[in-house]
Write a protein that holds these residues in place. Sequence first.
Motif, PDB file in Angstrom:
ATOM      1  N   TYR A  60     -20.027 -38.131   5.538  1.00 47.04           N
ATOM      2  CA  TYR A  60     -19.343 -36.846   5.606  1.00 47.04           C
ATOM      3  C   TYR A  60     -18.073 -36.962   6.436  1.00 47.04           C
ATOM      4  O   TYR A  60     -18.043 -37.641   7.457  1.00 47.04           O
ATOM      5  N   SER A  61     -17.025 -36.270   6.011  1.00 42.90           N
ATOM      6  CA  SER A  61     -15.747 -36.296   6.720  1.00 42.90           C
ATOM      7  C   SER A  61     -15.692 -35.193   7.773  1.00 42.90           C
ATOM      8  O   SER A  61     -16.521 -34.271   7.777  1.00 42.90           O
ATOM      9  N   ASN A  62     -14.693 -35.281   8.638  1.00 45.52           N
ATOM     10  CA  ASN A  62     -14.465 -34.211   9.607  1.00 45.52           C
ATOM     11  C   ASN A  62     -14.219 -32.891   8.896  1.00 45.52           C
ATOM     12  O   ASN A  62     -14.646 -31.842   9.365  1.00 45.52           O
ATOM     13  N   ASN A  63     -13.533 -32.942   7.784  1.00 47.85           N
ATOM     14  CA  ASN A  63     -13.263 -31.724   7.023  1.00 47.85           C
ATOM     15  C   ASN A  63     -14.566 -31.105   6.510  1.00 47.85           C
ATOM     16  O   ASN A  63     -14.721 -29.887   6.512  1.00 47.85           O
ATOM     17  N   ASP A  64     -15.506 -31.936   6.076  1.00 41.59           N
ATOM     18  CA  ASP A  64     -16.807 -31.428   5.626  1.00 41.59           C
ATOM     19  C   ASP A  64     -17.528 -30.713   6.768  1.00 41.59           C
ATOM     20  O   ASP A  64     -18.078 -29.623   6.582  1.00 41.59           O
ATOM     21  N   VAL A  65     -17.516 -31.335   7.934  1.00 38.67           N
ATOM     22  CA  VAL A  65     -18.176 -30.738   9.101  1.00 38.67           C
ATOM     23  C   VAL A  65     -17.483 -29.424   9.454  1.00 38.67           C
ATOM     24  O   VAL A  65     -18.147 -28.410   9.709  1.00 38.67           O
ATOM     25  N   TYR A  66     -16.156 -29.414   9.452  1.00 38.97           N
ATOM     26  CA  TYR A  66     -15.417 -28.195   9.763  1.00 38.97           C
ATOM     27  C   TYR A  66     -15.769 -27.077   8.783  1.00 38.97           C
ATOM     28  O   TYR A  66     -16.078 -25.956   9.185  1.00 38.97           O
ATOM     29  N   THR A  67     -15.737 -27.391   7.503  1.00 34.99           N
ATOM     30  CA  THR A  67     -15.989 -26.377   6.484  1.00 34.99           C
ATOM     31  C   THR A  67     -17.388 -25.771   6.602  1.00 34.99           C
ATOM     32  O   THR A  67     -17.562 -24.565   6.518  1.00 34.99           O
ATOM     33  N   GLU A  68     -18.378 -26.622   6.825  1.00 39.16           N
ATOM     34  CA  GLU A  68     -19.755 -26.129   6.857  1.00 39.16           C
ATOM     35  C   GLU A  68     -20.174 -25.511   8.183  1.00 39.16           C
ATOM     36  O   GLU A  68     -21.033 -24.640   8.196  1.00 39.16           O
ATOM     37  N   VAL A  69     -19.587 -25.958   9.288  1.00 37.26           N
ATOM     38  CA  VAL A  69     -20.064 -25.519  10.596  1.00 37.26           C
ATOM     39  C   VAL A  69     -19.058 -24.638  11.328  1.00 37.26           C
ATOM     40  O   VAL A  69     -19.416 -23.599  11.868  1.00 37.26           O
ATOM     41  N   ALA A  70     -17.804 -25.046  11.368  1.00 37.39           N
ATOM     42  CA  ALA A  70     -16.846 -24.410  12.262  1.00 37.39           C
ATOM     43  C   ALA A  70     -15.975 -23.335  11.632  1.00 37.39           C
ATOM     44  O   ALA A  70     -15.559 -22.399  12.312  1.00 37.39           O
ATOM     45  N   ILE A 109     -10.656 -29.435  15.922  1.00 40.30           N
ATOM     46  CA  ILE A 109      -9.620 -28.701  16.658  1.00 40.30           C
ATOM     47  C   ILE A 109      -8.334 -28.569  15.847  1.00 40.30           C
ATOM     48  O   ILE A 109      -7.835 -27.452  15.663  1.00 40.30           O
ATOM     49  N   PRO A 110      -7.745 -29.661  15.319  1.00 39.99           N
ATOM     50  CA  PRO A 110      -6.531 -29.478  14.505  1.00 39.99           C
ATOM     51  C   PRO A 110      -6.782 -28.637  13.249  1.00 39.99           C
ATOM     52  O   PRO A 110      -5.919 -27.843  12.855  1.00 39.99           O
ATOM     53  N   LEU A 111      -7.953 -28.787  12.639  1.00 37.56           N
ATOM     54  CA  LEU A 111      -8.261 -27.983  11.449  1.00 37.56           C
ATOM     55  C   LEU A 111      -8.376 -26.502  11.800  1.00 37.56           C
ATOM     56  O   LEU A 111      -7.912 -25.635  11.054  1.00 37.56           O
ATOM     57  N   ALA A 112      -8.955 -26.203  12.956  1.00 39.25           N
ATOM     58  CA  ALA A 112      -9.072 -24.814  13.401  1.00 39.25           C
ATOM     59  C   ALA A 112      -7.697 -24.216  13.681  1.00 39.25           C
ATOM     60  O   ALA A 112      -7.415 -23.073  13.298  1.00 39.25           O
ATOM     61  N   ILE A 113      -6.837 -24.984  14.329  1.00 40.84           N
ATOM     62  CA  ILE A 113      -5.486 -24.500  14.641  1.00 40.84           C
ATOM     63  C   ILE A 113      -4.717 -24.211  13.350  1.00 40.84           C
ATOM     64  O   ILE A 113      -4.071 -23.171  13.219  1.00 40.84           O
ATOM     65  N   LYS A 114      -4.804 -25.121  12.385  1.00 43.76           N
ATOM     66  CA  LYS A 114      -4.153 -24.886  11.087  1.00 43.76           C
ATOM     67  C   LYS A 114      -4.702 -23.626  10.431  1.00 43.76           C
ATOM     68  O   LYS A 114      -3.944 -22.820   9.885  1.00 43.76           O
ATOM     69  N   ASN A 115      -6.008 -23.454  10.479  1.00 40.99           N
ATOM     70  CA  ASN A 115      -6.649 -22.284   9.879  1.00 40.99           C
ATOM     71  C   ASN A 115      -6.170 -21.001  10.553  1.00 40.99           C
ATOM     72  O   ASN A 115      -5.858 -20.006   9.876  1.00 40.99           O
ATOM     73  N   ILE A 116      -6.092 -21.001  11.878  1.00 38.45           N
ATOM     74  CA  ILE A 116      -5.652 -19.816  12.615  1.00 38.45           C
ATOM     75  C   ILE A 116      -4.228 -19.442  12.229  1.00 38.45           C
ATOM     76  O   ILE A 116      -3.943 -18.283  11.893  1.00 38.45           O
ATOM     77  N   PHE A 117      -3.308 -20.399  12.245  1.00 36.02           N
ATOM     78  CA  PHE A 117      -1.913 -20.085  11.935  1.00 36.02           C
ATOM     79  C   PHE A 117      -1.719 -19.721  10.462  1.00 36.02           C
ATOM     80  O   PHE A 117      -0.901 -18.867  10.131  1.00 36.02           O
ATOM     81  N   ARG A 118      -2.493 -20.330   9.572  1.00 40.10           N
ATOM     82  CA  ARG A 118      -2.433 -19.957   8.154  1.00 40.10           C
ATOM     83  C   ARG A 118      -2.895 -18.509   7.979  1.00 40.10           C
ATOM     84  O   ARG A 118      -2.268 -17.723   7.253  1.00 40.10           O
ATOM     85  N   SER A 119      -3.959 -18.141   8.658  1.00 38.50           N
ATOM     86  CA  SER A 119      -4.465 -16.761   8.571  1.00 38.50           C
ATOM     87  C   SER A 119      -3.457 -15.768   9.136  1.00 38.50           C
ATOM     88  O   SER A 119      -3.267 -14.685   8.580  1.00 38.50           O
ATOM     89  N   ILE A 120      -2.808 -16.130  10.233  1.00 40.28           N
ATOM     90  CA  ILE A 120      -1.799 -15.251  10.823  1.00 40.28           C
ATOM     91  C   ILE A 120      -0.629 -15.070   9.858  1.00 40.28           C
ATOM     92  O   ILE A 120      -0.147 -13.949   9.648  1.00 40.28           O
TER      93      ILE A 120
END
Length: 133
Positions: A60-70, A109-120
């Motif tokens: 599993y990739s970091n992206n998989d973990v981010y998508t399913e958990v974070a 962390i970088p995926l969350a930051i991208k998600n936050i700014f994309r949502s904004i």
Amino acid sequence: MSDKILVAVRVRPLIVREAAASSTVHWQIGSDQTITQIDSATQKALCTPYKFDRVFGAQYSNNDVYTEVAEAIVESTLGGFNGTIFAYGQTSSGKTYTMMGDKINHGIIPLAIKNIFRSIENTPDREYLIRLV
């Protein structure tokens, strides 16, 4: 997003040094929720399986973990709820890689930051205040 604590385990892949030394993984994933410590020579279980909300194997990739958990936690914070994501584990167990990643495979962390700014950017009618402490 439910209001519960979710516990996920990730088995990291062998690093280059370990692979070169023909090291083996000492954990076997039984399902998406169970993991068992094994004797690498005999492949026999050393204990009864441990059960968690989610178990991720080395594939599993970091992206998989981010998508399913974070991701749901990050999204709920944008809705005004508190959320916490943290990594806990033994030294060299893969916490930093999962949380930070590398240039190719970004971590939580970088995926969350991208998600936050994309949502904004996608919510121009709302004002946000971002504070890092």
